[in-house]
Design a protein around this motif. Structure first.
Motif, PDB file in Angstrom:
ATOM      1  N   SER A  62       0.836  -1.201   0.000  1.00  0.00           N
ATOM      2  CA  SER A  62       0.000   0.000   0.000  1.00  0.00           C
ATOM      3  C   SER A  62       0.870   1.251   0.000  1.00  0.00           C
ATOM      4  O   SER A  62       1.885   1.297   0.700  1.00  0.00           O
ATOM      5  CB  SER A  62      -0.904   0.011   1.245  1.00  0.00           C
ATOM      6  OG  SER A  62      -1.468   1.287   1.447  1.00  0.00           O
ATOM      7  N   PRO A  63       0.445   2.286  -0.740  1.00  0.00           N
ATOM      8  CA  PRO A  63       1.202   3.540  -0.753  1.00  0.00           C
ATOM      9  C   PRO A  63       0.763   4.526   0.316  1.00  0.00           C
ATOM     10  O   PRO A  63       1.266   5.652   0.365  1.00  0.00           O
ATOM     11  CB  PRO A  63       0.879   4.102  -2.149  1.00  0.00           C
ATOM     12  CG  PRO A  63      -0.533   3.662  -2.383  1.00  0.00           C
ATOM     13  CD  PRO A  63      -0.655   2.301  -1.730  1.00  0.00           C
ATOM     14  N   ILE A  64      -0.184   4.109   1.180  1.00  0.00           N
ATOM     15  CA  ILE A  64      -0.692   5.019   2.210  1.00  0.00           C
ATOM     16  C   ILE A  64      -0.768   4.306   3.555  1.00  0.00           C
ATOM     17  O   ILE A  64      -0.687   3.075   3.621  1.00  0.00           O
ATOM     18  CB  ILE A  64      -2.095   5.557   1.861  1.00  0.00           C
ATOM     19  CG1 ILE A  64      -3.139   4.418   1.893  1.00  0.00           C
ATOM     20  CG2 ILE A  64      -2.094   6.259   0.520  1.00  0.00           C
ATOM     21  CD1 ILE A  64      -4.577   4.889   1.822  1.00  0.00           C
ATOM     22  N   ASN A  65      -0.942   5.092   4.610  1.00  0.00           N
ATOM     23  CA  ASN A  65      -1.280   4.547   5.917  1.00  0.00           C
ATOM     24  C   ASN A  65      -2.779   4.271   5.883  1.00  0.00           C
ATOM     25  O   ASN A  65      -3.597   5.161   6.111  1.00  0.00           O
ATOM     26  CB  ASN A  65      -0.920   5.551   7.007  1.00  0.00           C
ATOM     27  CG  ASN A  65      -1.263   5.058   8.403  1.00  0.00           C
ATOM     28  OD1 ASN A  65      -1.927   4.038   8.565  1.00  0.00           O
ATOM     29  ND2 ASN A  65      -0.813   5.775   9.411  1.00  0.00           N
ATOM     30  N   SER A  66      -3.139   3.042   5.597  1.00  0.00           N
ATOM     31  CA  SER A  66      -4.537   2.696   5.319  1.00  0.00           C
ATOM     32  C   SER A  66      -5.426   2.732   6.552  1.00  0.00           C
ATOM     33  O   SER A  66      -6.648   2.755   6.440  1.00  0.00           O
ATOM     34  CB  SER A  66      -4.600   1.303   4.696  1.00  0.00           C
ATOM     35  OG  SER A  66      -4.034   0.343   5.573  1.00  0.00           O
ATOM     36  N   GLY A  67      -4.824   2.757   7.733  1.00  0.00           N
ATOM     37  CA  GLY A  67      -5.593   2.756   8.965  1.00  0.00           C
ATOM     38  C   GLY A  67      -5.730   4.115   9.608  1.00  0.00           C
ATOM     39  O   GLY A  67      -6.082   4.217  10.781  1.00  0.00           O
ATOM     40  N   SER A  68      -5.471   5.171   8.841  1.00  0.00           N
ATOM     41  CA  SER A  68      -5.569   6.515   9.395  1.00  0.00           C
ATOM     42  C   SER A  68      -6.331   7.437   8.443  1.00  0.00           C
ATOM     43  O   SER A  68      -6.125   7.388   7.223  1.00  0.00           O
ATOM     44  CB  SER A  68      -4.179   7.101   9.639  1.00  0.00           C
ATOM     45  OG  SER A  68      -4.258   8.441  10.077  1.00  0.00           O
ATOM     46  N   THR A  69      -7.201   8.249   9.024  1.00  0.00           N
ATOM     47  CA  THR A  69      -7.872   9.299   8.252  1.00  0.00           C
ATOM     48  C   THR A  69      -7.663  10.656   8.921  1.00  0.00           C
ATOM     49  O   THR A  69      -8.456  11.577   8.746  1.00  0.00           O
ATOM     50  CB  THR A  69      -9.382   9.010   8.129  1.00  0.00           C
ATOM     51  OG1 THR A  69      -9.956   8.877   9.444  1.00  0.00           O
ATOM     52  CG2 THR A  69      -9.639   7.756   7.328  1.00  0.00           C
ATOM     53  N   ILE A  70      -6.608  10.776   9.714  1.00  0.00           N
ATOM     54  CA  ILE A  70      -6.309  12.025  10.410  1.00  0.00           C
ATOM     55  C   ILE A  70      -5.886  13.094   9.406  1.00  0.00           C
ATOM     56  O   ILE A  70      -5.277  12.793   8.376  1.00  0.00           O
ATOM     57  CB  ILE A  70      -5.209  11.795  11.459  1.00  0.00           C
ATOM     58  CG1 ILE A  70      -5.712  10.872  12.566  1.00  0.00           C
ATOM     59  CG2 ILE A  70      -4.734  13.110  12.063  1.00  0.00           C
ATOM     60  CD1 ILE A  70      -4.658  10.476  13.556  1.00  0.00           C
ATOM     61  N   MET A  71      -6.174  14.338   9.742  1.00  0.00           N
ATOM     62  CA  MET A  71      -5.865  15.487   8.892  1.00  0.00           C
ATOM     63  C   MET A  71      -6.641  15.365   7.580  1.00  0.00           C
ATOM     64  O   MET A  71      -7.840  15.166   7.583  1.00  0.00           O
ATOM     65  CB  MET A  71      -4.351  15.599   8.648  1.00  0.00           C
ATOM     66  CG  MET A  71      -3.537  15.662   9.922  1.00  0.00           C
ATOM     67  SD  MET A  71      -3.883  17.109  10.953  1.00  0.00           S
ATOM     68  CE  MET A  71      -3.095  18.384   9.993  1.00  0.00           C
ATOM     69  N   LYS A  72      -5.964  15.372   6.454  1.00  0.00           N
ATOM     70  CA  LYS A  72      -6.621  15.290   5.153  1.00  0.00           C
ATOM     71  C   LYS A  72      -6.667  13.835   4.720  1.00  0.00           C
ATOM     72  O   LYS A  72      -5.644  13.259   4.322  1.00  0.00           O
ATOM     73  CB  LYS A  72      -5.866  16.129   4.121  1.00  0.00           C
ATOM     74  CG  LYS A  72      -6.542  16.160   2.764  1.00  0.00           C
ATOM     75  CD  LYS A  72      -5.749  17.015   1.798  1.00  0.00           C
ATOM     76  CE  LYS A  72      -6.409  17.033   0.417  1.00  0.00           C
ATOM     77  NZ  LYS A  72      -5.633  17.853  -0.550  1.00  0.00           N
ATOM     78  N   PRO A  73      -7.848  13.198   4.772  1.00  0.00           N
ATOM     79  CA  PRO A  73      -7.923  11.773   4.446  1.00  0.00           C
ATOM     80  C   PRO A  73      -7.537  11.501   2.989  1.00  0.00           C
ATOM     81  O   PRO A  73      -8.036  12.152   2.072  1.00  0.00           O
ATOM     82  CB  PRO A  73      -9.396  11.426   4.689  1.00  0.00           C
ATOM     83  CG  PRO A  73      -9.914  12.517   5.572  1.00  0.00           C
ATOM     84  CD  PRO A  73      -9.146  13.742   5.202  1.00  0.00           C
ATOM     85  N   VAL A  74      -6.633  10.548   2.813  1.00  0.00           N
ATOM     86  CA  VAL A  74      -6.190  10.169   1.473  1.00  0.00           C
ATOM     87  C   VAL A  74      -7.201   9.197   0.873  1.00  0.00           C
ATOM     88  O   VAL A  74      -7.700   8.296   1.556  1.00  0.00           O
ATOM     89  CB  VAL A  74      -4.799   9.506   1.538  1.00  0.00           C
ATOM     90  CG1 VAL A  74      -4.336   9.092   0.151  1.00  0.00           C
ATOM     91  CG2 VAL A  74      -3.795  10.455   2.179  1.00  0.00           C
ATOM     92  N   GLU A  75      -7.499   9.364  -0.410  1.00  0.00           N
ATOM     93  CA  GLU A  75      -8.427   8.448  -1.067  1.00  0.00           C
ATOM     94  C   GLU A  75      -7.894   7.015  -1.022  1.00  0.00           C
ATOM     95  O   GLU A  75      -6.691   6.779  -1.114  1.00  0.00           O
ATOM     96  CB  GLU A  75      -8.647   8.875  -2.520  1.00  0.00           C
ATOM     97  CG  GLU A  75      -9.455  10.151  -2.663  1.00  0.00           C
ATOM     98  CD  GLU A  75      -9.767  10.463  -4.113  1.00  0.00           C
ATOM     99  OE1 GLU A  75      -9.023   9.998  -5.001  1.00  0.00           O
ATOM    100  OE2 GLU A  75     -10.743  11.197  -4.357  1.00  0.00           O
TER     101      GLU A  75
END
Length: 229
Positions: free
Chosen positions: A147-160
């Motif tokens: 995965s290219p993101i921290n998939s378990g976090s939606t803090i601040m600006k949530p990444v799609e």
């Protein structure tokens, strides 16, 4: 991405577990939340509350003949933020189901330390496993996704995020992410679907970290003292 690129770029992986969990991990392996609930025989509404909804706090589980276990909270996420960033007509319940089916590893010590220092976790001791990437990938490649993101976090600006967030090694666009972020941040998470029952075979070192201070619990003979959190 090739397996050789993955191993050469990220020779070590890290997993942050609950304090006191090393004994159970040695016996049962490192299991996903869903696999752990299978092991402990959780079903029905009791299971759905843990597996398919956000956990605002860690949950203790128990079963006859098994040691007590803790399922970690999901403090860095929220349903409202997920609803804004989920793609492919996914709903929060779908994302929780996906996350709970996987075991997560950091490919960057920097990201591990950031998590250890996060407000939600820095006051409590954590157990950190340092693992050999080559050994884990050789045995579990068929179950590994990147995965290219921290998939378990939606803090601040949530990444799609959506159905293509987690991809097999061969399908992962490593060169694209390397161009955008640099090699060290081109892959953020490595996950193993279901878990790693034979995790002991790949662990190099185990530390208990309390207020940023690591205490060594175990180390593979002959390993470098640099292997750790």
């Amino acid at each position: 991405m090739t397996v050789d690129e993955l191993v050469a770029t990220y020779p070590r992986l890290w997993h942050m577990a609950m304090d006191g969990s090393w004994t159970s991990i040695q016996e049962h392996g490192l299991l996903s939340t869903s696999a752990l609930l299978d092991l402990y025989g959780y079903e029905g509404a009791k299971r759905r509350a843990i597996e398919l909804t956000r956990r605002p706090s860690s949950v203790a589980i128990a079963a006859p003949g098994l040691p007590g276990a803790i399922v970690r909270d999901q403090i860095p996420m929220s349903d409202s933020a997920l609803q804004k960033c989920l793609l492919d007509e996914l709903k929060p319940v779908d994302w929780y189901r996906t996350l709970n089916s996987q075991c997560f590893f950091w490919l960057s010590r920097k990201r591990l330390r950031r998590l250890l220092g996060a407000r939600a976790y820095r006051k409590d001791p954590q157990v950190v496993l340092t693992l050999d990437t080559a050994g884990l990938v050789e045995k579990h490649q068929a179950s590994i996704l990147l995965s290219p993101i921290n998939s378990g976090s939606t803090i601040m600006k949530p990444v799609e995020r959506g159905r293509k967030t987690f991809l097999p090694i061969a399908d992962y666009p490593f060169d694209d992410w390397k161009t955008k972020r640099g090699k060290s941040d081109a892959v953020v998470e490595l996950v193993v679907v279901g878990g790693v029952p034979d995790i002991r075979d790949y662990v190099i070192a185990v530390h208990r970290v309390e207020q940023a201070n690591p205490t060594e619990l175990w180390r593979r003979p002959g390993s470098s003292l640099d292997d750790g959190p």
